[in-house]
Design a protein around this motif. Structure first.
Motif, PDB file in Angstrom:
ATOM      1  N   ASP A  17       0.850  -1.185   0.000  1.00 23.24           N
ATOM      2  CA  ASP A  17       0.000   0.000   0.000  1.00 23.24           C
ATOM      3  C   ASP A  17       0.890   1.241   0.000  1.00 23.24           C
ATOM      4  OD1 ASP A  17       1.018   0.162   2.538  1.00 23.24           O
ATOM      5  OD2 ASP A  17      -0.851  -0.330   3.563  1.00 23.24           O
ATOM      6  N   ARG A  18       0.263   2.402   0.137  1.00 24.19           N
ATOM      7  CA  ARG A  18       1.035   3.644   0.045  1.00 24.19           C
ATOM      8  C   ARG A  18       1.947   3.860   1.246  1.00 24.19           C
ATOM      9  NH1 ARG A  18      -1.578   7.733   2.976  1.00 24.19           N
ATOM     10  NH2 ARG A  18      -3.613   7.138   3.811  1.00 24.19           N
ATOM     11  N   LYS A  19       1.798   3.052   2.290  1.00 22.93           N
ATOM     12  CA  LYS A  19       2.679   3.165   3.450  1.00 22.93           C
ATOM     13  C   LYS A  19       3.771   2.102   3.458  1.00 22.93           C
ATOM     14  CE  LYS A  19      -0.706   5.372   6.515  1.00 22.93           C
ATOM     15  NZ  LYS A  19      -1.403   5.292   7.818  1.00 22.93           N
ATOM     16  N   SER A  21       0.690  -7.100   5.736  1.00 25.71           N
ATOM     17  CA  SER A  21       0.803  -5.906   6.578  1.00 25.71           C
ATOM     18  C   SER A  21       2.220  -5.690   7.111  1.00 25.71           C
ATOM     19  CB  SER A  21      -0.193  -5.946   7.755  1.00 25.71           C
ATOM     20  OG  SER A  21      -1.521  -5.977   7.277  1.00 25.71           O
ATOM     21  N   MET A  22       3.160  -6.556   6.741  1.00 28.17           N
ATOM     22  CA  MET A  22       4.550  -6.356   7.155  1.00 28.17           C
ATOM     23  C   MET A  22       5.212  -5.324   6.249  1.00 28.17           C
ATOM     24  SD  MET A  22       7.689  -9.124   7.217  1.00 28.17           S
ATOM     25  CE  MET A  22       6.889 -10.151   8.443  1.00 28.17           C
ATOM     26  N   PRO A  23       6.064  -4.441   6.779  1.00 26.92           N
ATOM     27  CA  PRO A  23       6.785  -3.491   5.926  1.00 26.92           C
ATOM     28  C   PRO A  23       7.643  -4.224   4.901  1.00 26.92           C
ATOM     29  CG  PRO A  23       6.912  -2.832   8.224  1.00 26.92           C
ATOM     30  CD  PRO A  23       6.310  -4.201   8.214  1.00 26.92           C
ATOM     31  N   ILE A  24       7.652  -3.735   3.675  1.00 30.63           N
ATOM     32  CA  ILE A  24       8.378  -4.393   2.597  1.00 30.63           C
ATOM     33  C   ILE A  24       9.880  -4.428   2.875  1.00 30.63           C
ATOM     34  CG2 ILE A  24       8.493  -2.230   1.285  1.00 30.63           C
ATOM     35  CD1 ILE A  24       8.206  -5.762  -0.201  1.00 30.63           C
ATOM     36  N   THR A  29      14.900   2.790   3.207  1.00 30.64           N
ATOM     37  CA  THR A  29      13.551   3.066   3.696  1.00 30.64           C
ATOM     38  C   THR A  29      12.584   2.873   2.535  1.00 30.64           C
ATOM     39  OG1 THR A  29      13.653   5.428   3.144  1.00 30.64           O
ATOM     40  CG2 THR A  29      14.439   4.749   5.335  1.00 30.64           C
ATOM     41  N   PHE A  30      11.286   2.888   2.854  1.00 28.08           N
ATOM     42  CA  PHE A  30      10.292   2.728   1.789  1.00 28.08           C
ATOM     43  C   PHE A  30      10.387   3.869   0.778  1.00 28.08           C
ATOM     44  CE2 PHE A  30       5.879   3.491   0.259  1.00 28.08           C
ATOM     45  CZ  PHE A  30       5.764   2.334  -0.509  1.00 28.08           C
ATOM     46  N   GLU A  31      10.685   5.079   1.253  1.00 25.05           N
ATOM     47  CA  GLU A  31      10.825   6.217   0.339  1.00 25.05           C
ATOM     48  C   GLU A  31      12.026   6.028  -0.576  1.00 25.05           C
ATOM     49  OE1 GLU A  31      10.198   6.394   3.532  1.00 25.05           O
ATOM     50  OE2 GLU A  31       8.116   7.125   3.428  1.00 25.05           O
TER      51      GLU A  31
END
Length: 607
Positions: free
Chosen positions: A281-283, A306-309, A320-322
């Motif tokens: 998702d976007r987060k 729901s785990m961070p990629i 980081t995701f960004e």
């Protein structure tokens, strides 16, 4: 969905509002009607009494105008009053007073004792007609009191006053009638409200029934059932709403079918993709992962949702995701450990809306372990080939330069230099031939020329060749069945396998050592083994001896003229026949090379 209570339903609200409107309207009408009716009835009652009183005043004036003594006059006036009261049940009592407020006559025959007595009623002192309503202290009924002066000239209000008519009337009867009318009106109101409620319920049903149908349809749609339709009860606004709702249902059904089809296509594509796919998702939280991705990462699909990629990929310390959203190049993810080499390549693609807003990230995973291994082997192969060719070429160049510089004239050096040059040339030829052999084995067009061969006889024949050409310091021991064991093989290729393995064993056998040759029948194959008594191979290097250009002792192998490709070629040929090859070794005691070939016992077939 929570069920709406009856008293909170629109049906109840509609009926309640409808009944309240009718009730308020009837109450307004009732108040106005009763008020007007009360005034009208009271006015009619009073006017009726006044007309009678006017006639009575005329009669009394006539009697008073006659020349009569007081007793006769009282008797005549008493009779007039009794006749007057007898004509009306609403009159309680009538009295005639003289100008001094003495009672001259009364209609109450039982109350004649009050005649000639003076009363002190304030209304009797007025020169004009007046009336008031009083409450009887005994009966608690309302009494209307009328005081009318008796004038000598009724048409002239300023005429001489002859006396006064004092009248008490039962006006309570009027209010009793009003109460009866009010009761009738209240009963009618209740009946009207009942009828109104029934009609309101029926009317509300015409509105709420389609709405209830639409509610049931909406609930069915929420569960994925688009087959129901709302019944259309009319062509009014609610009917048009029902038609619009049915049209919406049809469109949603078509869209749902299209979406379901696309979802199944996407699921099928994701399921049968060899590459792993992860969507976030976007987060940056995982919302979708296909089975190949779960297998590549060795995780459960249910546990990673729901785990961070960045945590799933194990790069949270570096990215980081960004950072991943801005990542243009692919990332190599190294999951290697001491026992296994494992590398994945991750490519990232940003999911954007039409407005440019980032809605998520797609990650595609590729297993590049084999590719990296192949690249590494290719680099090692090129380096090994270059090294293997450079060494003899450098040696040859040195000796040829020496010969060119005049060493060929030296009878002692020249033959030695030419012999070294010849040996190095043969070594390069063997290397090139081995490389060509491996190239053929790697080719897709490679075909084996199989034929049935008695392997016992064939194996003994190969051993005989080596035994005839061996030096005396090595002894051969054979453990081979004497019976015929027929195997379908490519004789040339298996000859090369045996040649390479036996040659290796002879090279590494010590002075006075022994080679043991065994042939065993297994259930579906035959097992061939060549055992030497050499220095052995370290356990951690045992599995690598079948790799190309691998040498346990490189210096000694080169001195013995090896290319490091013999066992690699043997492995390729055995595998091409559908067999397997492996080694066992004990350092300081020797090494045994095993390989198997497919075999079916001919005697079992005949049985």
């Amino acid at each position: 969905m929570k069920r709406v209570g009856f008293f909170r339903s629109i049906h109840m609200k509609f009926v309640l509002i409808y009944v309240l409107l009718i009730l308020v309207a009837m109450q307004i009408i009732g108040v106005y009607f009763v008020d007007r009716l009360e005034k009208s009835m009271v006015s009619n009652f009073q006017n009726s009494i006044k007309e009678k009183v006017n006639l009575l005043a005329y009669n009394v004036k006539s009697e008073l105008s006659k020349d009569k003594d007081s007793d006769t006059l009282t008797v005549d006036l008493q009779k007039i009053l009794q006749d007057f009261k007898a004509d009306s049940d609403d009159i309680s009592e009538v009295r005639i007073l003289d100008t001094n407020n003495k009672i001259m006559a009364t209609s109450d025959v039982d109350n004649k004792g009050i005649i000639d007595k003076r009363i002190k009623e304030p209304m009797t002192k007025m020169e004009i007609e007046d009336s008031k309503v009083f409450l009887d202290p005994k009966t608690k009924d309302r009494v209307w009191v009328l005081s009318t002066p008796i004038l000598s000239d009724p048409d002239n209000k300023t005429g001489r006053k002859l006396g006064t008519i004092y009248l008490e009337a039962k006006i309570e009867n009027v209010f009793v009638q009003l109460r009866e009318i009010n009761n009738i009106f209240a009963t009618g109101t209740v009946i009207a409200l009942g009828v109104t409620a029934v009609l309101g319920i029926l009317l509300a049903q015409t509105i709420t029934r389609p709405m209830a149908d639409m509610k049931r349809q909406a609930l069915a749609m929420a569960k994925g059932n688009f087959n129901r339709k709302v019944k259309i009860y009319g062509e009014d606004e609610i009917g048009q709403l029902a038609m619009t709702f049915n049209s919406l249902t049809k469109r949603l059904q078509d869209l749902q079918a299209t979406t379901e089809g696309e979802r199944k296509k996407l699921s099928s594509v994701l399921a049968f993709m060899t590459d792993g796919v992860i969507a976030t998702d976007r987060k940056g939280r995982v919302i979708l992962i296909n089975e190949p991705a779960a297998q590549l990462l060795n995780v459960s699909r249910e546990t990673v949702l729901s785990m961070p990629i960045v945590s799933l990929l194990g790069i949270e310390d570096d990215y980081t995701f960004e950072d991943l959203l801005d990542q243009q190049d692919s990332l190599n993810l190294d999951f290697s450990n001491d026992d296994e080499h494992y590398i994945l390549r991750a490519n990232f693609s940003v999911i954007q809306k039409e407005t440019g807003f980032v809605n998520g990230l797609i990650t595609v995973l590729h297993d590049i372990t084999d590719q990296e291994k192949i690249d590494q082997e290719r680099r090692e192969f090129v380096a090994n080939v270059s090294h293997e060719l450079r060494t003899p070429l450098t040696t040859m160049r040195s000796y040829l330069e020496a010969l060119a510089d005049g060493a060929w004239k030296d009878e002692n050096l020249a033959p030695n230099f030419l012999n070294v040059t010849q040996n190095e040339t043969e070594r390069m030829i063997r290397l090139v031939n081995d490389l060509l052999q491996l190239s053929k084995m790697d080719s897709k067009d490679y075909r084996l020329k199989k034929d049935w061969v008695n392997f016992s006889e064939f194996f003994n024949h190969i051993i005989d060749r080596f035994e005839m050409g061996k030096e005396g310091h090595i002894t051969f021991k054979r453990i081979i069945p004497r019976k015929a064991i027929f195997v379908e093989i490519d004789e040339d290729k298996i000859t090369q396998v045996l040649y390479n393995t036996i040659s290796n064993s002879i090279k590494y056998s010590p002075e006075g050592g022994q080679l043991t040759f065994r042939l065993r029948e297994l259930e579906k194959s035959i097992e061939i083994s060549i055992e030497d008594q050499g220095v052995g191979i370290p356990k951690d290097k045992l599995e690598k001896i079948f790799e190309r250009f691998y040498r346990v002792d490189k210096a000694r192998t080169r001195n013995l003229g090896g290319t490091g490709l013999g066992l690699a070629i043997a492995k390729e040929m055995v595998v091409a026949h559908g067999g397997s090859i492996w080694a066992r070794s004990i350092e300081g005691k020797g090494t045994t090379i095993f390989f198997t070939l497919p075999y079916e016992d001919q005697e079992d077939e005949w049985e």
